[in-house]
Write an enzyme that holds these catalytic residues in place. Structure first.
Site, PDB file in Angstrom:
ATOM      1  N   THR A   1       4.642  -0.937  10.683  1.00 28.29           N
ATOM      2  CA  THR A   1       4.013  -2.285  11.109  1.00 28.29           C
ATOM      3  C   THR A   1       2.788  -2.494  10.012  1.00 28.29           C
ATOM      4  OG1 THR A   1       2.740  -3.519  12.750  1.00 28.29           O
ATOM      5  CG2 THR A   1       2.181  -1.268  12.493  1.00 28.29           C
ATOM      6  N   HIS A   2       2.508  -3.713   9.569  1.00 31.90           N
ATOM      7  CA  HIS A   2       1.548  -3.958   8.915  1.00 31.90           C
ATOM      8  C   HIS A   2       0.229  -4.557   9.957  1.00 31.90           C
ATOM      9  CE1 HIS A   2       3.170  -3.754   4.950  1.00 31.90           C
ATOM     10  NE2 HIS A   2       4.231  -4.864   5.197  1.00 31.90           N
TER      11      HIS A   2
ATOM     12  N   TYR B   1      -3.258   6.335  -0.937  1.00 32.88           N
ATOM     13  CA  TYR B   1      -2.296   6.139  -2.113  1.00 32.88           C
ATOM     14  C   TYR B   1      -2.561   6.815  -3.245  1.00 32.88           C
ATOM     15  CZ  TYR B   1       0.698   3.257  -5.308  1.00 32.88           C
ATOM     16  OH  TYR B   1       1.694   2.914  -6.090  1.00 32.88           O
TER      17      TYR B   1
ATOM     18  N   LYS C   1       5.145  -1.022 -10.503  1.00 34.62           N
ATOM     19  CA  LYS C   1       4.697  -0.286 -11.670  1.00 34.62           C
ATOM     20  C   LYS C   1       4.494   1.196 -10.747  1.00 34.62           C
ATOM     21  CE  LYS C   1       3.615  -3.211 -15.543  1.00 34.62           C
ATOM     22  NZ  LYS C   1       2.229  -3.648 -16.265  1.00 34.62           N
ATOM     23  N   GLY C   2       3.986   0.861  -9.700  1.00 38.35           N
ATOM     24  CA  GLY C   2       3.350   2.253  -8.744  1.00 38.35           C
ATOM     25  C   GLY C   2       2.295   3.072  -9.555  1.00 38.35           C
TER      26      GLY C   2
ATOM     27  N   ARG D   1      -4.663   1.714   0.382  1.00 41.17           N
ATOM     28  CA  ARG D   1      -4.673   1.808  -0.894  1.00 41.17           C
ATOM     29  C   ARG D   1      -5.957   0.961  -1.407  1.00 41.17           C
ATOM     30  NH1 ARG D   1       0.219  -0.991  -4.644  1.00 41.17           N
ATOM     31  NH2 ARG D   1      -0.552   0.092  -6.470  1.00 41.17           N
TER      32      ARG D   1
ATOM     33  N   SER E   1       0.948  -1.072  -0.061  1.00 45.66           N
ATOM     34  CA  SER E   1      -0.053   0.352   0.085  1.00 45.66           C
ATOM     35  C   SER E   1       0.780   1.257  -0.067  1.00 45.66           C
ATOM     36  CB  SER E   1      -1.177  -0.019   1.075  1.00 45.66           C
ATOM     37  OG  SER E   1      -1.837  -1.177   1.082  1.00 45.66           O
TER      38      SER E   1
ATOM     39  N   ASP F   1      10.926   6.075 -10.504  1.00 49.44           N
ATOM     40  CA  ASP F   1      12.212   5.789 -10.793  1.00 49.44           C
ATOM     41  C   ASP F   1      13.349   5.892 -10.017  1.00 49.44           C
ATOM     42  OD1 ASP F   1      10.804   5.073 -13.282  1.00 49.44           O
ATOM     43  OD2 ASP F   1      11.143   6.894 -14.288  1.00 49.44           O
TER      44      ASP F   1
END
Length: 298
Positions: free
Chosen positions: A102-103, A193, A260-261, A125, A57, A230
């Protein structure tokens, strides 16, 4: 704690840990319960920052931009120390100002964090892109927690039997949303996001304001350039991207973070039937939060 390995009729395999009915990543330290107790009692400092995300995310992206702002340094910081996976002594001994990650779903973060003793950055996200990005990530690492096709993966992702940090994306999001809605003590910045992708500089400014760090526009513009996709992808190929903690996943611990973002990659990965199934589960599980979460899918 129970280590679970499930294999379906088509040979799709998923591995996770289960503790008190909750699912956790296989790499959560020890028996899970002991690690969670240490996290719960972790002593926070007033200038600490805890970054909280569901996997895939924008963790590394936001960590590096926030860390640059926090430290007034444009250096790439690689992968954050993660509370559920790391020896807590290492995090405790970090020099201030600290930023760790943390997740974990909200119930499992430090008690002092819940009382406002540090600042929290929470990033959300859209679940379709998060799910598809996580599938690609798991297919690229060694010793993966999931092996199989997208259909089997999606079955797991849409359930509570997933490689979570206390729950599925749905549970994780609902618990964080509830905390932000009801808690009067949290010092929390909520980022999306997709908003970051749409207007990065304005959100960098929001982070700087939230962290109460005095930065001139010229520096924040440099941060904006430094955290371009990049640039981060290039920096990640250096030794700064390596991590001893994740060496078992391959490439000297350099995880395949940067894909890819983009927004909307799920349209290239999910079939019509899979997308319809996803929408149905989302509607069933999240309808009561429809007014609180405005997600962007493309």
């Amino acid at each position: 704690m129970e280590r679970v390995e499930k294999v379906d009729d088509l040979g799709n395999s998923i591995v996770f840990k289960r503790w008190r009915g909750r699912t956790f990543d296989r790499d959560t330290r020890g028996n899970v319960g002991d690690q969670l107790k240490m996290i719960e009692s972790f002593r926070c400092r007033p200038d600490d920052v805890l970054l909280c995300t569901f996997p895939r995310s924008g963790t590394h992206w936001v960590y590096n931009m926030a860390r640059m702002i926090q430290t007034k340094n444009l250096q790439y910081s690689g992968t954050p120390e993660m509370m559920e996976f790391q020896d807590m002594k290492i995090i405790d001994e970090m020099k201030s100002p600290r930023m760790f990650h943390t997740h974990l779903s909200y119930p499992f973060i430090p008690e002092e964090a819940k009382k406002g003793q540090l600042k929290i950055i929470y990033v959300l996200r859209n679940p379709k892109d998060a799910a598809c990005s996580y599938y690609t990530f798991l297919s690229k690492v060694e010793n993966t927690s999931y092996s199989g096709n997208m259909d089997g993966y999606l079955n797991a992702f849409l359930s509570e039997e997933f490689i979570g940090s206390g729950g599925s994306w749905f549970t994780h999001t609902k618990e964080w949303n509830n905390a932000m809605t009801t808690s009067q003590h949290l010092k929390i910045l909520f980022l999306k996001y997709e908003d970051l992708k749409k207007n990065l500089y304005q959100n960098i400014l929001r982070i700087a304001t939230f962290l109460e760090v005095d930065h001139e526009e010229s520096f924040l513009k440099k941060v904006e350039q430094a955290v371009g996709f990049d640039n981060l992808k290039k920096e990640h190929t250096t030794t700064a991207g390596e991590s001893e903690l994740w060496r078992h996943l391959g490439d000297n611990g350099r995880m395949p973070i940067y894909k890819k973002g983009v927004i909307g990659e799920w349209k290239n990965m999910l079939t019509v039937a899979q997308n319809e199934r996803f929408d149905k589960v989302y509607k069933d599980k999240m309808s009561d939060l429809a007014g609180n979460i405005d997600l962007v899918y493309e």
